[in-house]
Scaffold this motif. Structure first.
Motif, mmCIF file in Angstrom:
data_model
loop_
_atom_site.group_PDB
_atom_site.id
_atom_site.type_symbol
_atom_site.label_atom_id
_atom_site.label_comp_id
_atom_site.label_asym_id
_atom_site.label_seq_id
_atom_site.Cartn_x
_atom_site.Cartn_y
_atom_site.Cartn_z
ATOM 1 N N ALA A 89 64.408 29.793 70.041
ATOM 2 C CA ALA A 89 63.362 29.204 70.889
ATOM 3 C C ALA A 89 63.944 28.689 72.196
ATOM 4 N N MET A 90 65.132 28.060 72.133
ATOM 5 C CA MET A 90 65.762 27.544 73.345
ATOM 6 C C MET A 90 66.184 28.678 74.268
ATOM 7 N N LYS A 91 66.815 29.696 73.707
ATOM 8 C CA LYS A 91 67.257 30.828 74.527
ATOM 9 C C LYS A 91 66.067 31.509 75.208
ATOM 10 N N GLU A 92 65.009 31.754 74.439
ATOM 11 C CA GLU A 92 63.833 32.416 74.999
ATOM 12 C C GLU A 92 63.211 31.579 76.112
ATOM 13 N N HIS A 93 63.192 30.285 75.918
ATOM 14 C CA HIS A 93 62.632 29.374 76.924
ATOM 15 C C HIS A 93 63.405 29.454 78.235
ATOM 16 N N ILE A 94 64.728 29.326 78.159
ATOM 17 C CA ILE A 94 65.551 29.332 79.378
ATOM 18 C C ILE A 94 65.497 30.696 80.061
ATOM 19 N N GLU A 95 65.600 31.762 79.280
ATOM 20 C CA GLU A 95 65.585 33.110 79.865
ATOM 21 C C GLU A 95 64.250 33.428 80.525
ATOM 22 N N SER A 96 63.145 33.087 79.860
ATOM 23 C CA SER A 96 61.832 33.399 80.430
ATOM 24 C C SER A 96 61.540 32.523 81.651
ATOM 25 N N SER A 97 61.993 31.273 81.623
ATOM 26 C CA SER A 97 61.788 30.388 82.769
ATOM 27 C C SER A 97 62.486 30.943 84.007
ATOM 28 N N TRP A 98 63.747 31.364 83.830
ATOM 29 C CA TRP A 98 64.466 31.902 84.984
ATOM 30 C C TRP A 98 63.880 33.247 85.429
ATOM 31 N N ALA A 99 63.432 34.073 84.485
ATOM 32 C CA ALA A 99 62.832 35.360 84.849
ATOM 33 C C ALA A 99 61.617 35.154 85.749
ATOM 34 N N LYS A 100 60.819 34.131 85.456
ATOM 35 C CA LYS A 100 59.640 33.841 86.294
ATOM 36 C C LYS A 100 60.075 33.380 87.678
ATOM 37 N N ARG A 101 61.079 32.518 87.733
ATOM 38 C CA ARG A 101 61.567 32.047 89.022
ATOM 39 C C ARG A 101 62.172 33.194 89.824
ATOM 40 N N ARG A 102 62.922 34.043 89.128
ATOM 41 C CA ARG A 102 63.578 35.188 89.769
ATOM 42 C C ARG A 102 62.526 36.123 90.366
ATOM 43 N N ALA A 103 61.461 36.373 89.602
ATOM 44 C CA ALA A 103 60.405 37.278 90.058
ATOM 45 C C ALA A 103 59.672 36.734 91.281
ATOM 46 N N GLN A 130 55.594 23.550 78.528
ATOM 47 C CA GLN A 130 55.365 22.604 77.455
ATOM 48 C C GLN A 130 55.214 23.310 76.107
ATOM 49 N N LYS A 131 54.565 24.472 76.105
ATOM 50 C CA LYS A 131 54.450 25.246 74.863
ATOM 51 C C LYS A 131 55.836 25.641 74.348
ATOM 52 N N ALA A 132 56.706 26.038 75.277
ATOM 53 C CA ALA A 132 58.070 26.406 74.893
ATOM 54 C C ALA A 132 58.836 25.195 74.368
ATOM 55 N N HIS A 133 58.668 24.049 75.021
ATOM 56 C CA HIS A 133 59.320 22.829 74.549
ATOM 57 C C HIS A 133 58.821 22.440 73.158
ATOM 58 N N ARG A 134 57.548 22.622 72.931
ATOM 59 C CA ARG A 134 56.973 22.294 71.627
ATOM 60 C C ARG A 134 57.565 23.189 70.532
ATOM 61 N N ARG A 135 57.781 24.472 70.844
ATOM 62 C CA ARG A 135 58.384 25.376 69.849
ATOM 63 C C ARG A 135 59.815 24.949 69.531
ATOM 64 N N LEU A 155 65.277 15.237 80.818
ATOM 65 C CA LEU A 155 65.651 14.311 79.747
ATOM 66 C C LEU A 155 65.435 14.921 78.365
ATOM 67 N N PHE A 156 64.417 15.775 78.229
ATOM 68 C CA PHE A 156 64.175 16.466 76.951
ATOM 69 C C PHE A 156 65.396 17.309 76.577
ATOM 70 N N HIS A 157 65.887 18.079 77.529
ATOM 71 C CA HIS A 157 67.076 18.890 77.268
ATOM 72 C C HIS A 157 68.293 18.005 77.010
ATOM 73 N N ASP A 158 68.367 16.897 77.714
ATOM 74 C CA ASP A 158 69.497 15.983 77.545
ATOM 75 C C ASP A 158 69.523 15.388 76.136
ATOM 76 N N VAL A 159 68.356 15.039 75.616
ATOM 77 C CA VAL A 159 68.285 14.484 74.255
ATOM 78 C C VAL A 159 68.826 15.493 73.253
ATOM 79 N N ALA A 171 71.496 29.547 78.553
ATOM 80 C CA ALA A 171 70.832 30.088 77.364
ATOM 81 C C ALA A 171 71.791 30.124 76.184
ATOM 82 N N SER A 172 73.026 30.554 76.450
ATOM 83 C CA SER A 172 74.011 30.646 75.372
ATOM 84 C C SER A 172 74.417 29.270 74.846
ATOM 85 N N LEU A 173 74.811 28.389 75.773
ATOM 86 C CA LEU A 173 75.291 27.068 75.359
ATOM 87 C C LEU A 173 74.171 26.198 74.784
ATOM 88 N N GLU A 174 73.022 26.151 75.462
ATOM 89 C CA GLU A 174 71.940 25.293 74.969
ATOM 90 C C GLU A 174 71.316 25.858 73.698
#
Length: 259
Positions: free
Chosen positions: A236-250, A215-220, A171-175, A126-129
């Motif tokens: 937007a990137m930080k929120e995306h990564i943090e929320s994605s992991w929170a869902k997986r964690r839960a 996809q909504k997060a990627h679009r933002r 690949l989206f993140h890689d770009v 989240a920090s680096l990206e």
């Protein structure tokens, strides 16, 4: 002619830096290293304890003393062990370990407290990206934005196909990371995440509903970079990564969403 060629070769060898390829360890040694790394990191051999004597390791792995010594050297290079005269090969404190070493990373994620390391990975990402998304928004060329637009379009077309979506997601993140020009941060993320993706708690079964949210997060993120808004892109990137992991964690690692 032969003498002239010899002199020329001598000159090249003396004037040019010599590139020495890294020494490759025998396959047997690598297999022994991998098993011992896992045993050390998962605390089968806790800090301060000694590994079994050389002859016992030879018997256990059915290898020669040469192979065991190669393996011990590799463990030393990774910061996992140190040789003490009269005590044997001693497991070092974790502060000495090379935590970016691929074998050590893989073993850390397999530990009973592996989720804590995955939490840490999410924080790092989240920090680096987030910072890289901001840089991408500042530095984006028309060609960069065209590539990112193509990638977000590919993702949109794959929302109903989660297995295919996840490949284009990476690949989206890689770009974006390449657009940022921050090669060091990208190298850190690439190395750490590649090991995490093999862990059941970090990657798993995908659902169309999860992919739609992703996809909504990627679009933002894309919209913020295209608008050349560094602050919004980073957020937007930080929120995306943090929320994605929170869902997986839960979900306790039984269901995954992409990031």
């Amino acid at each position: 002619m032969k003498r002239a060629r010899s002199k020329m070769q001598d000159k090249v060898s003396s004037d040019s830096p010599v590139s020495v390829p890294p020494r490759r360890r025998p396959r047997l040694a690598v297999a022994v290293v991998e098993e011992l790394v896992n045993a050390i990191v998962t605390e089968v051999y806790p800090t301060g304890t000694a590994l079994p004597p050389e002859n016992m390791l030879c018997d256990r792995f059915e290898v020669s003393r040469t192979v065991v010594r190669e393996a011990t050297t590799a463990l030393t290079e990774k910061g996992l062990v140190v040789s003490r005269q009269g005590r044997g090969t001693i497991v070092c404190e974790q502060s000495n370990w090379n935590l970016l070493d691929p074998m050590i990373l893989a073993a850390l994620f397999r530990r009973s407290d592996g989720l804590l390391y995955l939490d840490n990975l999410s924080e790092i990402r989240a920090s680096l990206e987030g910072a890289m998304a901001a840089k991408a928004a500042r530095k984006a060329t028309p060609e960069d934005l065209a590539e990112l637009e193509t990638q977000i379009g590919k993702l949109e077309s794959l929302v109903e196909m989660p297995a295919a979506y996840v490949q284009e997601d990476v690949l989206f993140h890689d770009v974006i990371m390449r657009m940022s020009g921050d090669r060091l941060s990208k190298a850190i993320i690439d190395r750490v995440q590649s090991r995490a993706l093999n862990n059941h708690g970090y990657a798993g079964r995908l659902s169309v509903a999860h992919v739609r949210e992703t996809q909504k997060a990627h679009r933002r993120i894309y919209d913020a970079i295209a608008a050349r808004d560094p602050d919004l892109a980073s957020r937007a990137m930080k929120e995306h990564i943090e929320s994605s992991w929170a869902k997986r964690r839960a979900s306790d690692g039984t269901t995954s969403v992409t990031a």
